[in-house]
Design an enzyme around this catalytic site. Structure first.
Site, short mmCIF file in Angstrom:
data_model
loop_
_atom_site.label_atom_id
_atom_site.label_comp_id
_atom_site.label_asym_id
_atom_site.label_seq_id
_atom_site.Cartn_x
_atom_site.Cartn_y
_atom_site.Cartn_z
N ASN A 83 -11.00 -2.52 -5.15
CA ASN A 83 -10.35 -1.66 -6.15
C ASN A 83 -10.90 -1.25 -7.39
O ASN A 83 -10.54 -0.31 -8.00
CB ASN A 83 -8.75 -2.15 -6.28
CG ASN A 83 -7.90 -1.79 -5.12
OD1 ASN A 83 -7.09 -2.69 -4.86
ND2 ASN A 83 -8.37 -0.89 -3.92
N ASP A 137 1.03 -1.22 0.06
CA ASP A 137 0.06 -0.03 0.07
C ASP A 137 0.89 1.33 0.04
O ASP A 137 1.84 1.34 0.50
CB ASP A 137 -0.93 0.14 1.30
CG ASP A 137 -1.93 1.05 1.19
OD1 ASP A 137 -2.43 1.18 0.00
OD2 ASP A 137 -2.65 1.50 2.20
C1 IPE Z 1 -5.53 -2.82 -0.29
O1 IPE Z 1 -5.14 -1.50 -0.24
C2 IPE Z 1 -5.50 -3.53 -1.55
C3 IPE Z 1 -4.27 -3.34 -2.19
C4 IPE Z 1 -2.96 -3.31 -1.54
C5 IPE Z 1 -4.20 -4.13 -3.41
P1 IPE Z 1 -6.34 -0.31 -0.22
O2 IPE Z 1 -5.57 1.10 -0.49
O3 IPE Z 1 -7.42 -0.44 -1.59
O4 IPE Z 1 -7.09 -0.48 0.82
P2 IPE Z 1 -7.76 0.71 2.02
O5 IPE Z 1 -8.82 1.30 0.93
O6 IPE Z 1 -7.02 1.62 2.34
O7 IPE Z 1 -8.46 -0.07 2.89
C1 IPE Z 2 -1.38 0.22 -3.51
O1 IPE Z 2 -1.37 1.43 -3.04
C2 IPE Z 2 -1.70 -0.25 -4.51
C3 IPE Z 2 -3.40 -0.88 -4.62
C4 IPE Z 2 -4.13 -0.57 -3.95
C5 IPE Z 2 -3.43 -1.29 -6.00
P1 IPE Z 2 -2.51 2.54 -3.20
O2 IPE Z 2 -3.02 2.95 -4.70
O3 IPE Z 2 -3.58 2.21 -2.52
O4 IPE Z 2 -1.92 3.88 -2.71
P2 IPE Z 2 -2.51 4.75 -1.48
O5 IPE Z 2 -2.94 4.13 -0.53
O6 IPE Z 2 -3.53 5.64 -2.37
O7 IPE Z 2 -1.55 5.88 -1.07
MG MG Z 3 -4.13 2.37 -0.43
#
Ligand code: IPE
Ligand code: IPE
Ligand code: MG
Length: 238
Positions: free
Chosen positions: A56, A8
């Protein structure tokens, strides 16, 4: 040893630099290379990476598209290298909502590495633990009996997992959030949780080694008392 990682912080990594979120995902894909290599070198049996959650799909279309482009590119370029390193690729999660080219690439990577006996690299795509658990319950109900081993077989089938669910030993989440976001809820029953503030693109071999070091200091008790106290209890001094 089974390590699971919630990768993340790509978006925040990018916005800190005034870049679009997709640039963060590109940088994140590079971090995946490094960590897969570090894990394989450390003798990890299974590495489960959360690449795309079922939730997502709610993100802007362009971002979802970019994520799947990166996933395909990763599989297309890394499959050969995985064969060389005997890493078995397995994409876990739903497949009914994936675009045909993505699905074909996944199947090709899995077929090409099916004989590999080194590390299992599981990449979670369109994954939701709650969905998998519910679907497995549905299958159990249809069979009319509840059995733990059978339930795990169903879970593996629903997830397209090459192996029955293996307990996660260490769950790492980068990006500072302290939550599981619907990842491997069954498998993480006794997982050691490790949260780190650095964003995923900045997570490197060093950071991975630190996580392993911290894991080494944890005492896993599985509901029992401490090992040192078990000796005392057995000797009758307890
Ligand atoms: C979890 O991250 C999913 C992945 C890393 C693929 P998210 O960024 O989607 O999760 P939340 O929304 O912070 O819970
Ligand atoms: C994790 O990074 C990747 C996926 C969830 C696919 P994020 O895209 O959630 O990054 P933040 O949390 O918005 O910084
Ligand atoms: Mg995230």
């Amino acid at each position: 040893m089974h390590i699971a990682i919630i990768m993340d912080g790509n978006g925040r990594w990018a916005s800190q630099r005034g870049l679009p979120r997709t640039a963060g995902h590109r940088a994140g894909a590079k971090a995946v290379d490094k960590i897969v290599e570090a894990a394989a070198r450390s003798g990890i049996d299974t590495l489960s990476l959360y690449a795309f959650s079922a939730d997502n799909w709610h993100r802007p279309r362009a971002e979802v598209g970019a994520l799947f482009t990166l996933l395909r590119r990763y599989l297309l370029t890394e499959t050969k290298r995985c064969v060389e390193k005997s890493i078995r690729i397995n994409v876990v999660g739903r497949r009914d909502r994936l675009a045909p080219p993505v699905l074909r690439t996944i199947e090709h990577s899995e077929r090409s590495t099916a004989h590999c006996t080194g590390m299992n690299l599981r990449i979670a795509v369109d994954y939701s633990a709650q969905h998998s658990l519910l679907e497995s319950c549905r299958l159990m109900a249809a069979e009319g009996r509840v059995d733990r081993a059978r339930f795990k077989e169903h879970l593996a089938a629903i997830d397209h997992s090459a192996t029955v669910p293996a307990n996660v030993d260490l769950l790492i989440r980068t990006g500072g959030e302290k939550r599981l976001s619907d990842f491997l809820l069954w498998e993480c029953a006794y997982a050691e949780l490790y949260f780190v503030d650095s964003f995923w693109p900045d997570f490197d071999g060093n950071a991975f080694a630190l996580a392993l070091e911290e894991y080494g200091k944890r005492e896993r008790r599985y509901g029992n008392i401490r090992v040192s106290e078990q000796h005392i209890a057995r000797a009758g001094h307890g």
